[in-house]
Design an enzyme around this catalytic site. Structure first.
Site, PDB file in Angstrom:
ATOM      1  N   ARG A 175     -15.512   4.282   3.612  1.00 22.51           N
ATOM      2  CA  ARG A 175     -16.303   5.473   3.867  1.00 22.51           C
ATOM      3  C   ARG A 175     -15.433   6.719   4.043  1.00 22.51           C
ATOM      4  NH1 ARG A 175     -21.028   6.801   8.249  1.00 22.51           N
ATOM      5  NH2 ARG A 175     -19.552   7.088   9.937  1.00 22.51           N
ATOM      6  N   GLN A 202      -7.567  -3.295   8.895  1.00 26.85           N
ATOM      7  CA  GLN A 202      -6.762  -2.284   9.578  1.00 26.85           C
ATOM      8  C   GLN A 202      -5.529  -3.003  10.120  1.00 26.85           C
ATOM      9  OE1 GLN A 202      -6.657   0.810   9.784  1.00 26.85           O
ATOM     10  NE2 GLN A 202      -7.921   1.542  11.459  1.00 26.85           N
ATOM     11  N   ALA A 239     -20.049   2.756   3.738  1.00 27.02           N
ATOM     12  CA  ALA A 239     -19.264   2.074   2.701  1.00 27.02           C
ATOM     13  C   ALA A 239     -20.158   1.128   1.893  1.00 27.02           C
ATOM     14  CB  ALA A 239     -18.123   1.301   3.352  1.00 27.02           C
ATOM     15  N   GLU A 269       0.847  -1.210   0.000  1.00 27.15           N
ATOM     16  CA  GLU A 269       0.000   0.000   0.000  1.00 27.15           C
ATOM     17  C   GLU A 269       0.880   1.257   0.000  1.00 27.15           C
ATOM     18  OE1 GLU A 269      -3.509   0.093   2.588  1.00 27.15           O
ATOM     19  OE2 GLU A 269      -2.719   1.972   3.405  1.00 27.15           O
ATOM     20  N   ASP A 323     -20.594  -4.556  14.777  1.00 29.73           N
ATOM     21  CA  ASP A 323     -19.525  -4.328  13.804  1.00 29.73           C
ATOM     22  C   ASP A 323     -19.492  -5.480  12.790  1.00 29.73           C
ATOM     23  OD1 ASP A 323     -16.986  -2.481  13.508  1.00 29.73           O
ATOM     24  OD2 ASP A 323     -16.292  -4.522  13.147  1.00 29.73           O
ATOM     25  N   ASP A 365     -12.837   9.095   6.825  1.00 30.36           N
ATOM     26  CA  ASP A 365     -13.088   9.798   8.089  1.00 30.36           C
ATOM     27  C   ASP A 365     -13.251  11.280   7.813  1.00 30.36           C
ATOM     28  OD1 ASP A 365     -12.943   7.623   9.888  1.00 30.36           O
ATOM     29  OD2 ASP A 365     -10.773   7.578   9.608  1.00 30.36           O
ATOM     30  N   LYS A 408     -21.854  -5.143   4.145  1.00 29.76           N
ATOM     31  CA  LYS A 408     -21.153  -4.519   3.006  1.00 29.76           C
ATOM     32  C   LYS A 408     -20.526  -5.568   2.102  1.00 29.76           C
ATOM     33  CE  LYS A 408     -17.120  -2.851   5.564  1.00 29.76           C
ATOM     34  NZ  LYS A 408     -16.411  -1.704   6.094  1.00 29.76           N
ATOM     35  N   THR A 423      -3.857   4.895  -1.509  1.00 25.99           N
ATOM     36  CA  THR A 423      -4.920   5.378  -0.625  1.00 25.99           C
ATOM     37  C   THR A 423      -5.521   6.678  -1.161  1.00 25.99           C
ATOM     38  OG1 THR A 423      -3.400   6.625   0.766  1.00 25.99           O
ATOM     39  CG2 THR A 423      -3.836   4.347   1.409  1.00 25.99           C
ATOM     40  N   HIS A 446     -14.575  -1.412  14.469  1.00 26.82           N
ATOM     41  CA  HIS A 446     -14.398  -0.010  14.090  1.00 26.82           C
ATOM     42  C   HIS A 446     -14.647   0.858  15.328  1.00 26.82           C
ATOM     43  CE1 HIS A 446     -15.393   3.899  12.330  1.00 26.82           C
ATOM     44  NE2 HIS A 446     -14.541   3.535  11.398  1.00 26.82           N
TER      45      HIS A 446
HETATM   46  C1  LIG Z   1      -7.628  -1.388   4.589  1.00 26.37           C
HETATM   47  C2  LIG Z   1      -8.108   0.012   4.873  1.00 26.37           C
HETATM   48  C3  LIG Z   1      -7.877   1.021   3.941  1.00 26.37           C
HETATM   49  C4  LIG Z   1      -8.300   2.330   4.197  1.00 26.37           C
HETATM   50  N1  LIG Z   1      -8.045   3.304   3.253  1.00 26.37           N
HETATM   51  C5  LIG Z   1      -8.423   4.574   3.480  1.00 26.37           C
HETATM   52  C6  LIG Z   1      -8.175   5.603   2.519  1.00 26.37           C
HETATM   53  O1  LIG Z   1      -7.581   5.377   1.465  1.00 26.37           O
HETATM   54  N2  LIG Z   1      -8.594   6.867   2.806  1.00 26.37           N
HETATM   55  C7  LIG Z   1      -9.260   7.161   3.963  1.00 26.37           C
HETATM   56  O2  LIG Z   1      -9.619   8.337   4.154  1.00 26.37           O
HETATM   57  N3  LIG Z   1      -9.539   6.207   4.894  1.00 26.37           N
HETATM   58  C8  LIG Z   1      -9.121   4.928   4.680  1.00 26.37           C
HETATM   59  N4  LIG Z   1      -9.397   3.950   5.619  1.00 26.37           N
HETATM   60  C9  LIG Z   1     -10.062   4.334   6.881  1.00 26.37           C
HETATM   61  C10 LIG Z   1     -11.583   4.244   6.773  1.00 26.37           C
HETATM   62  O3  LIG Z   1     -12.056   5.172   5.829  1.00 26.37           O
HETATM   63  C11 LIG Z   1     -12.155   4.593   8.153  1.00 26.37           C
HETATM   64  O4  LIG Z   1     -11.747   3.651   9.099  1.00 26.37           O
HETATM   65  C12 LIG Z   1     -13.654   4.787   8.204  1.00 26.37           C
HETATM   66  O5  LIG Z   1     -13.996   5.363   9.476  1.00 26.37           O
HETATM   67  C13 LIG Z   1     -14.457   3.501   8.115  1.00 26.37           C
HETATM   68  O6  LIG Z   1     -14.571   3.120   6.832  1.00 26.37           O
HETATM   69  P1  LIG Z   1     -15.496   1.852   6.455  1.00 26.37           P
HETATM   70  O7  LIG Z   1     -15.385   1.746   4.988  1.00 26.37           O
HETATM   71  O8  LIG Z   1     -15.175   0.686   7.279  1.00 26.37           O
HETATM   72  O9  LIG Z   1     -16.944   2.421   6.872  1.00 26.37           O
HETATM   73  P2  LIG Z   1     -18.342   1.681   7.106  1.00 26.37           P
HETATM   74  O10 LIG Z   1     -18.308   0.256   6.692  1.00 26.37           O
HETATM   75  O11 LIG Z   1     -19.383   2.555   6.476  1.00 26.37           O
HETATM   76  O12 LIG Z   1     -18.484   1.732   8.699  1.00 26.37           O
HETATM   77  C14 LIG Z   1     -18.392   2.940   9.415  1.00 26.37           C
HETATM   78  C15 LIG Z   1     -19.098   2.762  10.769  1.00 26.37           C
HETATM   79  O13 LIG Z   1     -20.494   2.686  10.547  1.00 26.37           O
HETATM   80  C16 LIG Z   1     -21.018   1.434  11.012  1.00 26.37           C
HETATM   81  N5  LIG Z   1     -22.024   1.022  10.025  1.00 26.37           N
HETATM   82  C17 LIG Z   1     -21.796   0.500   8.801  1.00 26.37           C
HETATM   83  N6  LIG Z   1     -22.957   0.287   8.149  1.00 26.37           N
HETATM   84  C18 LIG Z   1     -23.955   0.696   8.994  1.00 26.37           C
HETATM   85  C19 LIG Z   1     -25.373   0.751   8.908  1.00 26.37           C
HETATM   86  N7  LIG Z   1     -26.029   0.318   7.812  1.00 26.37           N
HETATM   87  N8  LIG Z   1     -26.076   1.259   9.977  1.00 26.37           N
HETATM   88  C20 LIG Z   1     -25.436   1.703  11.100  1.00 26.37           C
HETATM   89  N9  LIG Z   1     -24.069   1.658  11.234  1.00 26.37           N
HETATM   90  C21 LIG Z   1     -23.353   1.172  10.201  1.00 26.37           C
HETATM   91  C22 LIG Z   1     -19.818   0.496  11.057  1.00 26.37           C
HETATM   92  O14 LIG Z   1     -20.015  -0.574  11.948  1.00 26.37           O
HETATM   93  C23 LIG Z   1     -18.730   1.460  11.485  1.00 26.37           C
HETATM   94  O15 LIG Z   1     -18.778   1.692  12.871  1.00 26.37           O
HETATM   95  C24 LIG Z   1      -8.976   2.631   5.408  1.00 26.37           C
HETATM   96  C25 LIG Z   1      -9.214   1.611   6.351  1.00 26.37           C
HETATM   97  C26 LIG Z   1      -8.781   0.317   6.097  1.00 26.37           C
HETATM   98  C27 LIG Z   1      -9.013  -0.743   7.109  1.00 26.37           C
END
Ligand SMILES: Cc1cc2nc3c(=O)[nH]c(=O)nc-3n(C[C@H](O)[C@H](O)[C@H](O)COP(=O)(O)OP(=O)(O)OC[C@H]3O[C@@H](n4cnc5c(N)ncnc54)[C@H](O)[C@@H]3O)c2cc1C
Length: 305
Positions: free
Chosen positions: A120, A192, A141, A30, A174, A122, A181, A61, A165
């Site tokens: 998604r 992570q 996401a 990465e 979680d 941050d 998804k 990223t 998360h």
């Molecule tokens: C391998 C990896 C690569 C990453 N790359 C990047 C990057 O390039 N750029 C960047 O900015 N960040 C990156 N991140 C960080 C990531 O964007 C953050 O950790 C973000 O807060 C969570 O993303 P997610 O896609 O898991 O979100 P989601 O899957 O949407 O989850 C976010 C939160 O919402 C909750 N949730 C999900 N769906 C629902 C629902 N339907 N109803 C209620 N709650 C729900 C989940 O349990 C979680 O607590 C990366 C993380 C990892 C692990």
């Protein structure tokens, strides 16, 4: 064609989902998009030094708050056209309308990029700050996965969290949202970073127990400085494992010994993961090649691929 995207749809590049399922364990790297000319030089040096290792794929990223849209697309495109590497672009939902997201997906498709990690993102500034949905954007996401899926024949990855998360109230919810998804169309997941193989294995077991067989690639980063341990909670979502921290504390005054221990510990953990049947290992390189190459050599990956 879906969504009025450009007429070039991805397809010529291998699907990372297929690679993981059919040829795993995959080994991948990465990178992050550079912000300065110096940063760009370092990135390309790392890419050129890691290219001969023939990783299964590399990922780029997407900057916090959607800040690197153009650089992420440009670096991914350059890797696709100027190197022998298979690139995957990360894409985040934060601060983007659906129209903007479709535009980025279209640009990736036009560059022949077939693999996307849909996360998604941050909020800019404070990662734990309030997540405000763009008025014309998506919320989770899961919705981004659907959007990419509708756009064409992409292989889509999602994020997984061994320690849950930080926003999730508990491990059970979680896991439930992670499975949703995956069912929305993800082919694979990447975790992570974590520092104890058991934390990965617990995640894999609870996802399997929920009836989901999406392969979960392990995201790893060797400790090369004590600062990584101090920032563990921010980086991984959990405090650094205490027994391991004690091993590092004993050599804390000697930066070279810390580095050596970090490489050794990461190699040990990866060996255990491989023995446990991990579908892939994704190295977070921070745009440097040395530590990753050392772990790679310890694992004798060349003999495996
Ligand atoms: C391998 C990896 C690569 C990453 N790359 C990047 C990057 O390039 N750029 C960047 O900015 N960040 C990156 N991140 C960080 C990531 O964007 C953050 O950790 C973000 O807060 C969570 O993303 P997610 O896609 O898991 O979100 P989601 O899957 O949407 O989850 C976010 C939160 O919402 C909750 N949730 C999900 N769906 C629902 C629902 N339907 N109803 C209620 N709650 C729900 C989940 O349990 C979680 O607590 C990366 C993380 C990892 C692990």
């Amino acid at each position: 064609m879906a969504l009025g995207l450009p007429s070039v749809l991805p397809g010529s590049q291998p699907s990372i989902g297929d690679l993981i399922r059919k040829t795993g364990p995959t080994f991948s790297f990465e990178f992050f998009p550079p912000k300065t000319a110096d940063g760009e030089r370092l990135l390309w040096q790392a890419i050129r030094e890691l290219e001969p290792l023939r990783p299964s794929f590399v990922s780029i990223t997407y900057g916090a708050g959607g800040s690197t849209r153009d650089t992420t697309v440009a670096v991914t495109e350059r890797i696709a056209t100027e190197t022998t590497l298979l690139p995957m672009a990360h894409l985040t939902a934060v601060n983007h309308s659906v129209a903007e997201l479709r535009n980025v997906i279209g640009r990736l498709a036009a560059a022949g990029v077939r693999n996307v990690l849909a996360v998604r993102g941050d909020p800019p500034g404070n990662p734990m700050g309030e997540w405000v949905r763009h008025p014309e954007g998506v919320l989770y996401a899961e919705d981004l996965v659907r959007l990419v899926k509708q756009a064409g024949d992409f292989s889509i990855g999602v994020a997984a969290f061994p320690y849950k998360h930080p926003r999730s109230p508990d491990v059970a919810s979680d896991t439930g949202y992670f499975v949703r998804k995956c069912r929305a169309g993800a082919d694979f997941a990447i975790t992570q970073m974590f520092f104890d193989a058991d934390d990965y294995l617990r995640l894999r077991d609870r996802v399997a127990a929920a009836g989901c067989d999406t392969p979960i690639v392990a995201g790893v980063m060797p400790v090369t400085r004590m600062a990584t341990i101090e920032r563990s909670e921010q980086l991984s979502g959990a405090p650094f494992p205490a027994a391991l921290a004690a091993r590092f504390e004993r050599v804390a005054d000697d930066p070279e010994a810390v580095r050596r221990l970090g490489i050794e510990q990461c190699s040990e953990m990866c060996r255990r993961l491989i023995d446990e049947g991990v579908p892939g290992i994704h190295f977070i390189t921070l745009n440097r090649s040395t530590a990753t190459r050392e772990v790679w050599q310890n694992l004798d990956v060349g003999a495996r691929v």
